[in-house]
Design a protein around this motif. Structure first.
Motif, short mmCIF file in Angstrom:
data_model
loop_
_atom_site.label_atom_id
_atom_site.label_comp_id
_atom_site.label_asym_id
_atom_site.label_seq_id
_atom_site.Cartn_x
_atom_site.Cartn_y
_atom_site.Cartn_z
N ILE A 115 0.84 -1.21 0.00
CA ILE A 115 0.00 0.00 0.00
C ILE A 115 0.87 1.25 0.00
O ILE A 115 0.60 2.23 -0.72
CB ILE A 115 -0.94 -0.01 1.22
N THR A 116 1.93 1.23 0.81
CA THR A 116 2.83 2.39 0.87
C THR A 116 3.46 2.68 -0.49
O THR A 116 3.51 3.83 -0.95
CB THR A 116 3.92 2.16 1.93
N ALA A 117 3.94 1.63 -1.15
CA ALA A 117 4.59 1.80 -2.46
C ALA A 117 3.59 2.27 -3.51
O ALA A 117 3.88 3.20 -4.29
CB ALA A 117 5.23 0.49 -2.88
N MET A 118 2.42 1.65 -3.54
CA MET A 118 1.44 2.02 -4.56
C MET A 118 0.91 3.44 -4.36
O MET A 118 0.66 4.17 -5.33
CB MET A 118 0.28 1.02 -4.54
N PHE A 119 0.72 3.84 -3.11
CA PHE A 119 0.26 5.19 -2.82
C PHE A 119 1.27 6.22 -3.34
O PHE A 119 0.90 7.23 -3.95
CB PHE A 119 0.05 5.36 -1.32
N SER A 120 2.55 5.96 -3.11
CA SER A 120 3.59 6.88 -3.58
C SER A 120 3.60 6.96 -5.09
O SER A 120 3.75 8.05 -5.68
CB SER A 120 4.96 6.43 -3.07
N CYS A 121 3.44 5.83 -5.76
CA CYS A 121 3.44 5.82 -7.23
C CYS A 121 2.29 6.65 -7.78
O CYS A 121 2.46 7.42 -8.74
CB CYS A 121 3.35 4.39 -7.75
N LEU A 122 1.11 6.48 -7.20
CA LEU A 122 -0.05 7.23 -7.67
C LEU A 122 0.11 8.73 -7.44
O LEU A 122 -0.25 9.54 -8.28
CB LEU A 122 -1.32 6.73 -6.98
N ILE A 123 0.67 9.10 -6.29
CA ILE A 123 0.84 10.51 -5.97
C ILE A 123 1.85 11.17 -6.91
O ILE A 123 1.65 12.27 -7.42
CB ILE A 123 1.27 10.70 -4.51
N VAL A 124 2.95 10.49 -7.16
CA VAL A 124 4.06 11.09 -7.92
C VAL A 124 3.86 10.97 -9.41
O VAL A 124 4.01 11.95 -10.16
CB VAL A 124 5.40 10.43 -7.51
N SER A 161 1.03 -6.74 13.37
CA SER A 161 -0.07 -6.24 12.54
C SER A 161 -0.38 -4.79 12.87
O SER A 161 -0.56 -3.96 11.97
CB SER A 161 -1.32 -7.10 12.74
N VAL A 162 -0.44 -4.49 14.17
CA VAL A 162 -0.76 -3.11 14.58
C VAL A 162 0.32 -2.13 14.10
O VAL A 162 0.02 -1.06 13.56
CB VAL A 162 -0.93 -3.04 16.11
N VAL A 163 1.59 -2.50 14.31
CA VAL A 163 2.68 -1.61 13.91
C VAL A 163 2.70 -1.44 12.38
O VAL A 163 2.92 -0.34 11.87
CB VAL A 163 4.03 -2.17 14.41
N SER A 164 2.45 -2.53 11.65
CA SER A 164 2.44 -2.44 10.19
C SER A 164 1.37 -1.49 9.70
O SER A 164 1.61 -0.62 8.84
CB SER A 164 2.23 -3.83 9.58
N VAL A 165 0.15 -1.67 10.24
CA VAL A 165 -0.95 -0.79 9.83
C VAL A 165 -0.68 0.65 10.25
O VAL A 165 -0.90 1.60 9.47
CB VAL A 165 -2.28 -1.29 10.43
N ALA A 166 -0.17 0.85 11.47
CA ALA A 166 0.10 2.20 11.95
C ALA A 166 1.19 2.87 11.13
O ALA A 166 1.08 4.06 10.78
CB ALA A 166 0.50 2.15 13.43
N ALA A 167 2.29 2.12 10.81
CA ALA A 167 3.39 2.71 10.05
C ALA A 167 2.92 3.14 8.65
O ALA A 167 3.22 4.25 8.19
CB ALA A 167 4.54 1.72 9.94
N ALA A 168 2.17 2.26 7.97
CA ALA A 168 1.65 2.62 6.65
C ALA A 168 0.67 3.77 6.75
O ALA A 168 0.66 4.69 5.90
CB ALA A 168 0.98 1.40 6.02
N GLY A 169 -0.17 3.77 7.79
CA GLY A 169 -1.15 4.84 7.97
C GLY A 169 -0.49 6.18 8.22
O GLY A 169 -0.92 7.20 7.67
N VAL A 170 0.56 6.19 9.06
CA VAL A 170 1.26 7.44 9.33
C VAL A 170 1.87 8.00 8.04
O VAL A 170 1.76 9.20 7.75
CB VAL A 170 2.35 7.23 10.40
N TYR A 171 2.52 7.13 7.26
CA TYR A 171 3.13 7.62 6.01
C TYR A 171 2.07 8.17 5.06
O TYR A 171 2.23 9.25 4.48
CB TYR A 171 3.89 6.49 5.33
N ILE A 172 0.97 7.44 4.92
CA ILE A 172 -0.09 7.89 4.01
C ILE A 172 -0.70 9.20 4.48
O ILE A 172 -0.93 10.12 3.69
CB ILE A 172 -1.17 6.79 3.87
N CYS A 173 -0.96 9.32 5.78
CA CYS A 173 -1.58 10.53 6.31
C CYS A 173 -0.67 11.75 6.15
O CYS A 173 -1.12 12.83 5.75
CB CYS A 173 -1.95 10.33 7.78
N VAL A 174 0.62 11.56 6.50
CA VAL A 174 1.55 12.70 6.38
C VAL A 174 1.69 13.12 4.93
O VAL A 174 1.66 14.30 4.58
CB VAL A 174 2.92 12.32 6.99
N THR A 175 1.82 12.12 4.03
CA THR A 175 1.97 12.44 2.60
C THR A 175 0.70 13.08 2.05
O THR A 175 0.76 14.05 1.28
CB THR A 175 2.27 11.15 1.81
#
Length: 469
Positions: A115-124, A161-175
């Motif tokens: 999700i993190t990688a795909m979100f970055s690709c779509l944004i950029v 699971s919690v850390v994975s979801v939180a880490a991806a969520g933080v990156y997506i929210c900040v971006t």
């Protein structure tokens, strides 16, 4: 591991008093944030033994790699490579696929990385970069899984699971926050640009009142530079003034005289622009117009347009005199006109901080002299002008005159009318006597107007007959 949103600019200063900030997240910061989030996922997986302990080296790689890629893309020859940001993000996607294989396809951490990688690709880079990144990530993930195999269980512990979801969520929210701020700033910039554009258009239209429309358009479209320069061109020059205006100025109040003069200039300007003339200046009750610059249709057409304009001005004065009579102005104002054709110097004259777009030359002096010699309602033209228009316009020989700057006497001619309007098939009629004025142009009359005019003429004829009896 992923890139940040597309960076447009640090700031846009459209107005020195109202800077518009555009704060996108820099590539370097976005990549550091993405790799930090991924490192948190991997660290949790190591802590809970989801992946083998020998993968601790990945944490060091996640810390160092953002700085390495920043150096490569900004400090080396790679900075000259086209679309370097997209290429670096594609490399990040390849690394993400390899990481998914190293994780052994454990579900939630792997999905977080995807999700993190795909979100970055779509944004950029939009859909195209997203498709390319998906292909690269899938390819490297397949190779990695084929080499290392999958995990014993695709399920991950709760903390992982919690850390994975939180880490991806933080990156997506900040971006997403920075992307939103950037879009908001761009909308503000767009609004400010639109406002400034409207102000510039309004200002340019105000300034255009001080220039002939042809000159104004050539300047604002970039066809002509605003600098001191001139050129020699063959032009047709027109001068006119009002016979009897001096006497009228002694009889009328200044305000009423100003209103009359402005009305006259407005009507004559409309006629000049209709035929494509460049209005040079108004001096007192005089008008100076020339044809052939900034645009020209050829010497013959320019001369014909100039004389056609003069003929229509003469006819239009009859209508204006009727209107002035109805306003109590009894002085029979008439215009006299002079036209010459020849080579003149045209361009910007003056100083660097104050220019005047005009023409000079002996042909200008000749046109002015012809205007001063003309009788009220008369149009005098030079021989050069006559030779260009004689096949379309009937002229009468008026002899020769001596003009300063010309070595020999100059033949001059009086404009009678268009040849097409001579004879029984002419489209117009005009009669003017004390107590009576009529100007008729049948080509411009509609059927409805024709009925009203006929009724008015019949009524006038009946009244004249009754008074005669």
């Amino acid at each position: 591991m992923m890139n940040a949103p597309l960076k447009v600019a640090k700031s846009l200063t459209l107005d020195s008093s109202k800077p518009v900030a555009v704060p996108p997240m820099p590539d370097y910061n976005g990549r550091v944030l993405a790799y930090t989030a991924t490192a948190a996922i991997v660290a949790t997986c190591l802590y809970q033994s989801v992946v083998p302990n020998y993968m601790y080296w990945l944490l060091a790689g996640f810390v160092i790699w953002p700085h390495i890629i920043h150096y490569l893309s900004r400090r080396t020859i790679l900075r000259k490579s086209p679309r370097i940001r997209q290429k670096m993000l594609a490399m990040d996607c390849a690394f993400a696929g390899g990481l998914i294989g190293l994780l052994g396809l454990v579900a939630i951490p792997s999905v977080a990385v995807i999700i993190t990688a795909m979100f970055s690709c779509l944004i950029v880079g939009g859909i195209r970069l997203w498709l390319a990144g998906t292909v690269l990530m899938t390819t490297t993930a397949i190779i990695s899984v084929a080499t290392l195999g999958t995990a014993d269980s695709f399920q991950s512990p709760l903390l992982t699971s919690v850390v994975s979801v939180a880490a991806a969520g933080v990156y997506i929210c900040v971006t997403a926050y920075y992307a939103h701020q950037q879009a908001r700033s761009l909308m503000q910039a767009k609004t400010q640009i639109q406002n400034q554009r409207e102000q510039s258009i309004a200002l340019s239209h105000k300034l255009s009142k001080y220039l002939s429309p042809q000159v104004w358009q050539s300047i604002f479209t970039g066809e002509r530079d605003v600098r001191l320069e001139t050129q020699r061109k063959k032009l047709s020059i027109f001068f006119s003034d009002i016979k009897g205006f001096t006497e009228l100025s002694e009889e009328m109040e200044p305000e009423a005289l100003t209103e009359l003069l402005n009305h006259y200039f407005n009507e004559m300007s409309e006629v000049a622009l209709k035929y494509g003339g460049t209005i040079d200046k108004f001096v007192g009750d005089s008008i100076m117009v020339f044809f052939g610059d900034p645009t020209s249709r050829g010497s013959r057409e320019d001369a014909f347009a100039c004389v056609s304009m003069a003929v229509e001005m003469r006819k239009h004065m009859k209508i204006m005199r009727q209107k002035w009579r109805s306003q109590g102005i009894k002085t029979p104002l008439e215009i006299r006109m002079g036209i010459s054709t020849g080579y003149t110097t045209v361009g910007n004259f003056g100083a660097e901080n104050r220019m005047d777009y005009t023409i000079i030359g002996k042909e200008v002096n000749l046109a002015s002299r012809l205007e001063s010699l003309a009788e009220p309602g008369e149009i005098l033209v030079s021989y050069e002008t006559f030779s260009l228009i004689k096949d379309k316009i009937m002229c009468r020989d008026k002899g020769e005159i001596t003009v300063k700057g010309f070595g020999r006497p100059v033949p001059i001619y009086e404009v009678v009318d268009f040849r097409r309007d001579m004879g029984p098939n002419r489209s117009f009629m005009e009669h003017e006597h004390s107590g009576f004025a009529m100007y008729l142009d049948s080509d411009k009359i509609t059927e409805k107007e024709r009925t009203c005019i006929l009724a008015a003429l019949e009524d006038a004829a009946d009244r004249l007959r009754q008074e005669e009896v």
